[in-house]
Design an enzyme around this catalytic site. Structure first.
Site, PDB file in Angstrom:
ATOM      1  N   LYS A   1      56.397  54.459  36.394  1.00  0.00           N
ATOM      2  CA  LYS A   1      55.809  55.695  35.844  1.00  0.00           C
ATOM      3  C   LYS A   1      56.868  56.774  35.925  1.00  0.00           C
ATOM      4  O   LYS A   1      57.743  56.742  36.800  1.00  0.00           O
ATOM      5  CB  LYS A   1      54.587  56.122  36.668  1.00  0.00           C
TER       6      LYS A   1
HETATM    7  P1  NAD Z   1      46.497  63.847  26.859  1.00  0.00           P
HETATM    8  O1  NAD Z   1      47.511  64.773  27.369  1.00  0.00           O
HETATM    9  O2  NAD Z   1      46.584  63.350  25.456  1.00  0.00           O
HETATM   10  O3  NAD Z   1      45.037  64.468  27.042  1.00  0.00           O
HETATM   11  C1  NAD Z   1      44.571  64.923  28.279  1.00  0.00           C
HETATM   12  C2  NAD Z   1      43.251  65.654  28.041  1.00  0.00           C
HETATM   13  O4  NAD Z   1      42.657  65.964  29.302  1.00  0.00           O
HETATM   14  C3  NAD Z   1      43.388  66.972  27.290  1.00  0.00           C
HETATM   15  O5  NAD Z   1      42.274  67.129  26.444  1.00  0.00           O
HETATM   16  C4  NAD Z   1      43.342  68.004  28.424  1.00  0.00           C
HETATM   17  O6  NAD Z   1      42.907  69.286  27.974  1.00  0.00           O
HETATM   18  C5  NAD Z   1      42.332  67.350  29.317  1.00  0.00           C
HETATM   19  N1  NAD Z   1      42.340  67.785  30.714  1.00  0.00           N
HETATM   20  C6  NAD Z   1      43.384  67.966  31.534  1.00  0.00           C
HETATM   21  N2  NAD Z   1      42.959  68.338  32.745  1.00  0.00           N
HETATM   22  C7  NAD Z   1      41.603  68.388  32.674  1.00  0.00           C
HETATM   23  C8  NAD Z   1      40.572  68.716  33.574  1.00  0.00           C
HETATM   24  N3  NAD Z   1      40.864  69.072  34.829  1.00  0.00           N
HETATM   25  N4  NAD Z   1      39.274  68.661  33.158  1.00  0.00           N
HETATM   26  C9  NAD Z   1      38.995  68.294  31.891  1.00  0.00           C
HETATM   27  N5  NAD Z   1      39.919  67.969  30.985  1.00  0.00           N
HETATM   28  C10 NAD Z   1      41.208  68.030  31.374  1.00  0.00           C
HETATM   29  O7  NAD Z   1      46.506  62.596  27.884  1.00  0.00           O
HETATM   30  P2  NAD Z   1      46.027  61.106  27.610  1.00  0.00           P
HETATM   31  O8  NAD Z   1      47.188  60.333  27.140  1.00  0.00           O
HETATM   32  O9  NAD Z   1      44.764  61.125  26.824  1.00  0.00           O
HETATM   33  O10 NAD Z   1      45.737  60.604  29.093  1.00  0.00           O
HETATM   34  C11 NAD Z   1      44.484  60.864  29.726  1.00  0.00           C
HETATM   35  C12 NAD Z   1      44.348  59.947  30.935  1.00  0.00           C
HETATM   36  O11 NAD Z   1      44.411  58.567  30.504  1.00  0.00           O
HETATM   37  C13 NAD Z   1      45.428  60.091  31.990  1.00  0.00           C
HETATM   38  O12 NAD Z   1      44.853  59.853  33.260  1.00  0.00           O
HETATM   39  C14 NAD Z   1      46.400  58.968  31.651  1.00  0.00           C
HETATM   40  O13 NAD Z   1      47.166  58.555  32.751  1.00  0.00           O
HETATM   41  C15 NAD Z   1      45.420  57.886  31.221  1.00  0.00           C
HETATM   42  N6  NAD Z   1      45.995  56.850  30.369  1.00  0.00           N
HETATM   43  C16 NAD Z   1      46.585  57.166  29.177  1.00  0.00           C
HETATM   44  C17 NAD Z   1      47.065  56.153  28.375  1.00  0.00           C
HETATM   45  C18 NAD Z   1      47.643  56.428  27.017  1.00  0.00           C
HETATM   46  O14 NAD Z   1      47.850  55.463  26.267  1.00  0.00           O
HETATM   47  N7  NAD Z   1      47.869  57.659  26.628  1.00  0.00           N
HETATM   48  C19 NAD Z   1      47.005  54.820  28.808  1.00  0.00           C
HETATM   49  C20 NAD Z   1      46.391  54.524  30.025  1.00  0.00           C
HETATM   50  C21 NAD Z   1      45.895  55.555  30.790  1.00  0.00           C
END
Ligand code: NAD
Length: 431
Positions: A123
């Site tokens: 990561k």
């Molecule tokens: P992103 O940056 O695209 O979106 C994050 C979202 O969460 C945004 O809408 C933001 O406003 C919101 N957010 C942030 N803090 C918040 C809070 N305290 N309360 C409510 N909303 C909040 O990120 P993403 O890629 O969608 O990732 C989201 C989660 O999924 C993370 O934990 C990431 O590690 C996990 N994840 C992502 C992927 C991927 O393919 N992008 C894969 C596996 C896991």
């Protein structure tokens, strides 16, 4: 003592006695220790599994638009590479620190092993607030981060992807920065724009995977999607796709949110209307199709299915007793702290663990990497079919192991993953 030595010492000596309430890394270590006790993993392999292989901390200087120079802290942690090249996203977020990145790197090791893609776990991240940076500043940050960590990356060594605060555009900048030094190398990152060698279906993959495992769980529990009210926290890549695809599958979406707060409507929310509202700059709390909800109250809203899809540790000992959902699908990484877990287990809440629920992203990243190496593109139908087969197959393995051992789905998922990585360590002759 170096940070790595401190980490190793902490994980070997201090942590196994800890009951919970620790940092993200301590929680991740507890899952490993628990799985090790449940499987009887070789003691020497366990010694290697307890500490990351490599931790890199770099400074990332960026010229802000106002002419000021700012220096950000960037990290890349390679946790375990026994099963293949290191793989894991890069996060731009104000909460990023070494502890969090180390924990997320370990989760990637277990996730890749669980869904049986030939990768290890890594990561990366930069401690910054991307919401307060211009596109030009983010471009400079992404390029400089890539330059500063690129000596430990490579198509057969370590392949980054997007995570919170980064997206396909960030991957394009990083690929470009890497290519400037090493020549055209599309396989150096996944989650790229389709026009630059990205895979069809990668953008929706994590949300699609989460909905696939939710549908399987509903089948096992004998409940119809139409009878379930779903709340999705976070509306970025993962949250927006999860909400959209869950609505398509027949679930009633009753709550949506982002960093600014949320909206709730027991009658159901039109996800596409919410998406247009948020994309045009509207706050979820001002969305006309629901009532405003404070961000901190979101996880205790009335619903049957809660899908955290934002940041980590949102369900903790302080709020877990207020959770009303009977199903939680961990689309985010580590949304439930170790200390909150027993409360949910006692209440009979079915928790689909992160290393299964959000593995769709890394599965399609693996397909993207494979396509890049072969210089060939798969149609979207093939990507989605193969994703579906892997997600459902992994879900079935977890359910069967949980049933056979009388443990939770998280415990079962870790047992499967830890056994696979430990076996690879032994076979390689590391120990
Ligand atoms: P992103 O940056 O695209 O979106 C994050 C979202 O969460 C945004 O809408 C933001 O406003 C919101 N957010 C942030 N803090 C918040 C809070 N305290 N309360 C409510 N909303 C909040 O990120 P993403 O890629 O969608 O990732 C989201 C989660 O999924 C993370 O934990 C990431 O590690 C996990 N994840 C992502 C992927 C991927 O393919 N992008 C894969 C596996 C896991």
């Amino acid at each position: 003592m170096t940070q790595t030595q401190q980490a190793r010492q902490a994980s070997i000596i201090a942590f196994p006695q800890q009951a919970g309430g620790g940092t993200a890394w301590q929680d991740a270590q507890a899952y490993l220790e628990r799985a090790a006790r449940q499987t009887g993993v070789d003691a020497e392999a366990l010694l290697l599994l307890r500490s990351p292989f490599r931790e890199l901390h770099v400074e990332v200087p960026v010229r802000r638009d106002n002419g000021r120079l700012e220096v950000f802290s960037g990290y890349r942690v390679q946790h375990n590479g026994a099963r293949g090249p290191y793989k894991g996203g890069i996060r731009f977020h104000p909460d990023v620190d070494l502890d969090e990145i180390r924990a997320l790197a370990a989760l990637m090791t277990w996730k890749c092993a669980l869904v049986d893609v030939p990768f290890g776990g890594a990561k990366g991240g930069v401690h910054c607030d991307p919401t307060q940076m211009s596109e030009g500043e983010l471009n400079r940050l992404a390029r400089r981060y890539m330059q500063n960590v690129s000596h430990i990356l490579g198509v057969t060594r370590d392949i980054p992807a997007p995570d919170m605060g980064t997206n396909a555009k960030t991957m394009a900048w990083m690929m470009d920065a890497y290519g400037a030094a090493h020549g055209y190398t599309p396989g150096i990152v996944t989650g790229k724009p389709v026009e630059l060698g990205g895979s069809y279906g990668r953008e929706s993959a994590t949300g699609r995977g989460a909905v696939l495992v939710l549908l399987e769980l509903c089948r096992d529990l004998g409940v119809a999607p139409q009878d379930l009210q779903v709340a999705v926290q976070g509306f970025g890549n993962v949250g927006s796709w999860t909400a959209r695809l869950a609505q398509e599958a027949g679930f009633r979406i009753v709550a949506l949110s982002d960093l600014r707060g949320g909206t709730y409507n027991a009658e159901g929310i039109d996800v596409e209307a919410f998406r247009s509202w948020v994309e045009s700059g509207g706050s979820p709390t001002e969305f006309a199709g629901g009532d405003a909800v404070h961000a901190t109250d979101f996880v205790t809203l009335p619903c049957d299915v809660l899908i955290p899809a934002a940041t980590g540790e949102v369900i903790h000992s302080g709020n877990v007793r207020g959770v009303r959902a009977t199903i939680i699908v961990e689309a985010a990484n580590h949304p439930i702290t170790l200390s909150a877990e027993p409360v949910l287990a006692q209440a009979g809440v079915s928790v689909v663990p992160d290393i299964l629920a959000n593995a769709g992203g890394v599965v399609v990243s693996y397909f993207e990497w494979t396509q890049n190496i072969q210089q060939f593109r798969w149609p979207e139908e093939r990507v989605n079919e193969e994703l579906s087969a892997r997600m459902i197959g992994s879900y079935r393995e977890v359910r069967e192991t949980a049933g056979a051992r009388g443990v939770t789905m998280r415990e079962a998922a870790f047992v499967i993953a830890v056994e696979r990585v430990a076996a690879a360590i032994k076979l390689r002759g590391f120990v």
